[in-house]
Design a protein around this motif. Structure first.
Motif, short mmCIF file in Angstrom:
data_model
loop_
_atom_site.label_atom_id
_atom_site.label_comp_id
_atom_site.label_asym_id
_atom_site.label_seq_id
_atom_site.Cartn_x
_atom_site.Cartn_y
_atom_site.Cartn_z
N HIS A 199 0.91 -1.30 0.10
CA HIS A 199 -0.18 -0.06 0.01
C HIS A 199 0.70 1.40 0.10
CE1 HIS A 199 -2.92 -3.00 0.93
NE2 HIS A 199 -4.09 -1.85 0.96
N SER A 200 0.36 2.43 -0.28
CA SER A 200 1.27 3.69 -0.48
C SER A 200 1.49 3.87 1.04
CB SER A 200 0.26 4.82 -1.23
OG SER A 200 0.86 5.89 -1.00
N THR A 201 2.47 4.43 1.06
CA THR A 201 3.20 4.98 2.47
C THR A 201 3.12 6.50 2.57
OG1 THR A 201 5.34 5.08 1.74
CG2 THR A 201 4.46 2.98 2.82
N LEU A 202 2.64 7.29 1.82
CA LEU A 202 2.48 8.65 1.72
C LEU A 202 1.35 9.13 2.66
CD1 LEU A 202 2.49 9.81 -2.09
CD2 LEU A 202 4.46 9.81 -0.46
N THR A 203 0.50 8.25 2.85
CA THR A 203 -0.32 8.71 4.03
C THR A 203 -0.78 7.27 5.01
OG1 THR A 203 -2.22 8.06 2.47
CG2 THR A 203 -1.74 10.21 2.48
N ALA A 204 -1.75 7.44 5.99
CA ALA A 204 -1.61 6.55 6.80
C ALA A 204 -2.53 5.22 6.38
CB ALA A 204 -2.24 7.04 8.05
N ASN A 205 -3.45 5.71 5.53
CA ASN A 205 -4.42 4.95 5.03
C ASN A 205 -4.23 4.85 3.44
OD1 ASN A 205 -5.42 7.40 4.78
ND2 ASN A 205 -7.68 6.82 5.03
N GLY A 206 -3.24 4.64 2.94
CA GLY A 206 -2.73 4.86 1.50
C GLY A 206 -3.34 3.60 0.81
N PRO A 207 -3.87 3.95 -0.43
CA PRO A 207 -4.77 2.95 -1.27
C PRO A 207 -3.61 1.86 -1.66
CG PRO A 207 -4.31 4.78 -2.49
CD PRO A 207 -3.70 5.24 -1.12
N PRO A 208 -3.99 0.63 -2.30
CA PRO A 208 -3.34 -0.37 -2.72
C PRO A 208 -2.19 -0.01 -3.68
CG PRO A 208 -5.36 -0.98 -2.96
CD PRO A 208 -5.43 0.35 -2.15
N LEU A 209 -0.99 -0.48 -4.03
CA LEU A 209 -0.11 -0.15 -4.97
C LEU A 209 -0.26 -1.29 -6.06
CD1 LEU A 209 2.72 1.73 -3.23
CD2 LEU A 209 0.88 2.72 -4.89
N TYR A 210 -0.49 -2.40 -5.67
CA TYR A 210 -0.25 -3.61 -6.68
C TYR A 210 -0.89 -3.62 -7.92
CZ TYR A 210 -3.75 -5.07 -3.33
OH TYR A 210 -4.91 -5.25 -2.22
N PRO A 211 -2.39 -3.18 -7.77
CA PRO A 211 -3.22 -2.93 -9.13
C PRO A 211 -2.37 -1.82 -10.13
CG PRO A 211 -4.65 -2.93 -7.47
CD PRO A 211 -3.27 -2.82 -6.70
N PHE A 212 -1.93 -0.93 -9.64
CA PHE A 212 -1.42 0.03 -10.37
C PHE A 212 0.18 -0.33 -11.01
CE2 PHE A 212 1.77 3.79 -10.27
CZ PHE A 212 1.22 4.45 -11.52
N LYS A 213 0.98 -1.14 -10.14
CA LYS A 213 2.05 -1.52 -10.50
C LYS A 213 1.95 -2.75 -11.60
CE LYS A 213 5.02 -0.40 -6.99
NZ LYS A 213 6.36 -0.77 -5.95
N THR A 214 0.83 -3.67 -11.48
CA THR A 214 0.66 -4.41 -12.50
C THR A 214 0.37 -3.74 -13.92
OG1 THR A 214 -0.63 -5.60 -10.77
CG2 THR A 214 -1.10 -6.55 -13.22
N VAL A 215 -0.04 -2.57 -13.92
CA VAL A 215 -0.40 -1.81 -15.29
C VAL A 215 1.01 -1.92 -15.86
CG1 VAL A 215 -1.03 0.38 -16.11
CG2 VAL A 215 -2.36 -0.43 -14.47
N ILE A 216 2.15 -1.78 -15.11
CA ILE A 216 3.46 -1.62 -15.80
C ILE A 216 3.74 -2.47 -16.78
CG2 ILE A 216 5.87 -1.07 -15.63
CD1 ILE A 216 5.38 0.11 -12.73
N PRO A 217 3.74 -3.92 -16.47
CA PRO A 217 4.13 -5.01 -17.43
C PRO A 217 3.21 -5.12 -18.60
CG PRO A 217 3.50 -5.91 -15.47
CD PRO A 217 3.63 -4.30 -14.99
N ILE A 218 1.68 -4.74 -18.25
CA ILE A 218 0.76 -4.96 -19.39
C ILE A 218 0.75 -3.86 -20.13
CG2 ILE A 218 -1.93 -4.63 -19.53
CD1 ILE A 218 -2.13 -6.13 -16.89
N ALA A 219 1.17 -2.62 -19.98
CA ALA A 219 1.38 -1.49 -20.74
C ALA A 219 2.68 -1.76 -21.74
CB ALA A 219 1.47 -0.15 -20.17
#
Length: 208
Positions: free
Chosen positions: A123-143
């Protein structure tokens, strides 16, 4: 062969157009966050993370679409004056030397990042309740994979141009307005526009 090229073009186009709707979603999300922060005084800590991920996703997923439409920026001060065969030879060389190795590295690294992100439920560490990052990082190999497939199509086009002496056709899509083409479509000449301007000026003078 042309059908295969068009198929990959259509996939890239469909993906690019589908993810283009993220721009609308991003606009609405930013507008709502501004309203929440300054009117309702209830800012959302995760909003900034979400903005970055939405923008990054739309940017990455548009790469293959832009390549399919030959829309990437290039230094064509001289390139545009070259004959098609020389253009194709330069493009082919650059695709082989830089594009293919770079995109393969992007896919490999992106897959590694995504795999590790899913494994640790990142999850994002910029905030205490940051959203999950794994869906976003999955976009990298797909793109990257989509961009790689479109790059192979462009290499085939370069080879075809070297053989035929002219670039193979591309499927048409939405483009910026070309004023000259627009005049031809509506059968308007510069003289007609000038006369219309004169009439408008006369009408304004009469009213005064």
């Amino acid at each position: 062969m042309q059908k295969l090229l068009y198929f990959v073009d259509r996939v890239s186009t469909w993906v690019g157009q589908a993810f283009a709707w993220l721009i609308l979603a991003l606009t609405l999300q930013v507008s709502w966050e501004v309203f929440s922060r300054y009117v309702l005084n209830t800012p959302n800590a995760w909003s900034f993370d979400l903005m970055i991920m939405m923008y990054g996703t739309s940017f990455m997923m548009a790469g293959a679409y832009t390549l399919a439409k030959d829309g990437h920026v290039r230094g064509d001060v001289l390139y545009g004056f070259f004959p098609p065969r020389l253009q194709a030879a330069l493009d082919l060389l650059l695709y082989i030397l830089f594009f293919i190795p770079g995109i393969v590295a992007l896919v490999w690294a992106g897959y590694t990042y995504a795999e590790e992100s899913w494994a640790i439920n990142e999850h994002s560490t910029l905030t205490a309740n940051g959203p999950p990052l794994y869906p976003f990082k999955t976009v990298i190999p797909i793109a990257g994979a989509l961009l790689l497939a479109q790059g192979v199509v462009e290499i085939v086009r370069c080879i075809a141009c070297l053989k035929q002496g002219d670039w193979p056709p591309r499927e048409q899509d939405v483009e910026e307005v070309d004023v000259d083409k627009l005049k031809e479509m509506v059968h308007v000449k510069d003289e007609d526009i000038a006369k219309l301007g004169e009439l408008a000026g006369q009408g304004k003078g009469d009213r005064q």
